[in-house]
Design a protein around this motif. Sequence first.
Motif, short mmCIF file in Angstrom:
data_model
loop_
_atom_site.label_atom_id
_atom_site.label_comp_id
_atom_site.label_asym_id
_atom_site.label_seq_id
_atom_site.Cartn_x
_atom_site.Cartn_y
_atom_site.Cartn_z
N PRO A 220 31.98 64.12 72.74
CA PRO A 220 30.73 64.52 72.06
C PRO A 220 29.86 63.31 71.70
O PRO A 220 28.64 63.37 71.77
CB PRO A 220 31.21 65.25 70.81
N ARG A 221 30.49 62.21 71.36
CA ARG A 221 29.73 60.99 71.02
C ARG A 221 28.98 60.49 72.25
O ARG A 221 27.82 60.06 72.14
CB ARG A 221 30.69 59.91 70.51
N LEU A 222 29.62 60.51 73.40
CA LEU A 222 28.96 60.04 74.63
C LEU A 222 27.79 60.96 75.01
O LEU A 222 26.72 60.49 75.41
CB LEU A 222 29.97 59.94 75.77
N ASP A 223 27.98 62.27 74.84
CA ASP A 223 26.88 63.19 75.16
C ASP A 223 25.71 63.02 74.21
O ASP A 223 24.58 63.35 74.55
CB ASP A 223 27.39 64.64 75.15
N GLU A 224 25.97 62.51 72.99
CA GLU A 224 24.88 62.27 72.02
C GLU A 224 24.40 60.83 72.03
O GLU A 224 23.60 60.44 71.18
CB GLU A 224 25.36 62.66 70.62
N ASP A 225 24.91 60.02 72.97
CA ASP A 225 24.55 58.58 73.02
C ASP A 225 24.81 57.89 71.68
O ASP A 225 24.05 57.02 71.26
CB ASP A 225 23.07 58.40 73.41
N LYS A 226 25.89 58.28 71.00
CA LYS A 226 26.24 57.65 69.70
C LYS A 226 27.53 56.86 69.89
O LYS A 226 28.52 57.39 70.37
CB LYS A 226 26.42 58.72 68.63
N HIS A 227 27.49 55.58 69.46
CA HIS A 227 28.65 54.71 69.66
C HIS A 227 29.03 53.99 68.37
O HIS A 227 29.10 52.76 68.33
CB HIS A 227 28.35 53.70 70.77
N SER A 280 29.90 51.89 73.84
CA SER A 280 28.54 51.37 74.04
C SER A 280 28.41 50.68 75.40
O SER A 280 27.30 50.50 75.92
CB SER A 280 28.16 50.40 72.92
N LEU A 281 29.56 50.29 75.99
CA LEU A 281 29.52 49.63 77.30
C LEU A 281 28.93 50.53 78.38
O LEU A 281 28.52 50.05 79.44
CB LEU A 281 30.92 49.16 77.72
N ILE A 282 28.86 51.84 78.11
CA ILE A 282 28.25 52.71 79.13
C ILE A 282 26.78 52.32 79.34
O ILE A 282 26.24 52.48 80.43
CB ILE A 282 28.41 54.21 78.78
#
Length: 290
Positions: A220-227, A280-282
Motif C-alpha cells: 500500500p505504501r508503494l501504491d501511494e508513493d509513500k516511503h 524510496s529506491l523505486i
Amino acid sequence: TNRKSVTVMGLGPMGQAMAGVFLESGYAVTVWNRTASKADELVAKGAIRASTVDEALAANELVILSLTGYEVMYAILEPSSANLSGKVLVNLSSDTPEKVRKAAKWLADRGARHVTGGVQVPPSGIGKPGSYTYYSGPREVFEAHRETLEVLTGTDYRGEDPGLAMLYYQIQMDIFWTSMLSYLHALAVANANGITAEQFLPYASSTLSSLPKFVEFYTPRLDEDKHPGDVDRLAMGLASVEHVVHTTEDAGIDATLPAAVLEIFKRGMKNGYAGDSFTSLIEIIKNPVR
Ligand code: NDP
C-alpha cells in the motif's frame, strides 16, 4: 468426426510436452518442427506429421506455437503468409511485450488472430494440476479456445492488450532471475566459508519465504508513493549492504551483484533519501538518469 484437433508447431521440450498431453487427452494433433526428427516419438504415439508449414496451418484453425522467440515465428510463417487468413495462433513462445504487440498486428494484417501465452511451468508441469499460463488478446478468441488451452495448464486471462500476458511473464522472470542469482551468490560466499548447499538450504529457504510478508507490508505504501522511514531507513540499509559487499570481498568472491545493489543505495543517499525507507529506491530505479 467431432474429434477435437489442434496443430502444434515447435517441438522443443515444451512443444513436445504440449503435443503429448493433447494426444493423451484424445485430440487429433498435427505437429511440425524445423528439425523433423523431433516429431518421431509423437508420430509413433499417433500425432499427424505435417511435412510443410502450409500443411500444418491447413490442418486446423487453432495453431499453437512453441518457439524460441518471436523472430522464429516470422521465419516460419512469413513464407506462408497467404495461408494465415482465418487462423488462430496461440503463441506460447517467450519474448518482450513490444515484440508481441508487433506480431499480433502483423498477423491481424494477414487475417489471422493472435492470442499470447506466457507459460509459468517447465515442460514437466504441462498437463499437471496447479500449473498455469497467462493469456492476453481478443477475449472472445481466448474464450472460444479456453477449453483446449486448459488441457495444457490452468489459464489466467490478463486482458485484451496482446502484450499483457508477456508483461506479466517478464515481471515474474525479473523477480525469479535476480532472486535465484542472489541465492547463488550467497551460496558462493557460504561455500568459500566451508558451508555446503545442503547446510545452507534451511536458512536460504527461511529468508526466501519471509519475502511475501515484506512485499505485502510495503504494497500500500508503494501504491501511494509513500516511503516513511518508520520501520527501516535507507542509511541503515546502506550500511547493511556495505557489510554484504565486504563479506563477499573477504571471501574472494565476485562482488558484481551486491555492488550493483550498493550503487543503487548510494544514489538514493545522494538524492536525499537517507531518512526514508529503502522503498524510496523505486524513485531511483524509475528515473535512471539522475
Ligand atoms: P526451445 O528453444 O528448446 O525450442 C525451440 C523451438 O523453436 C524448436 O522447435 C526449434 O526448432 C524452434 N526454432 C528455433 N529457431 C528456429 C528457427 N530459426 N526456425 C525454425 N524453428 C526454430 O524451447 P522450449 O521448447 O524449451 O520452449 C519453447 C518456448 O517456451 C520458449 O519461448 C520458452 O521461453 C518458453 N518456455 C519454456 C519453459 C521451459 O522450461 N522450457 C518454461 C516456460 C516457457 P528445432 O528443433 O529445429 O531447433
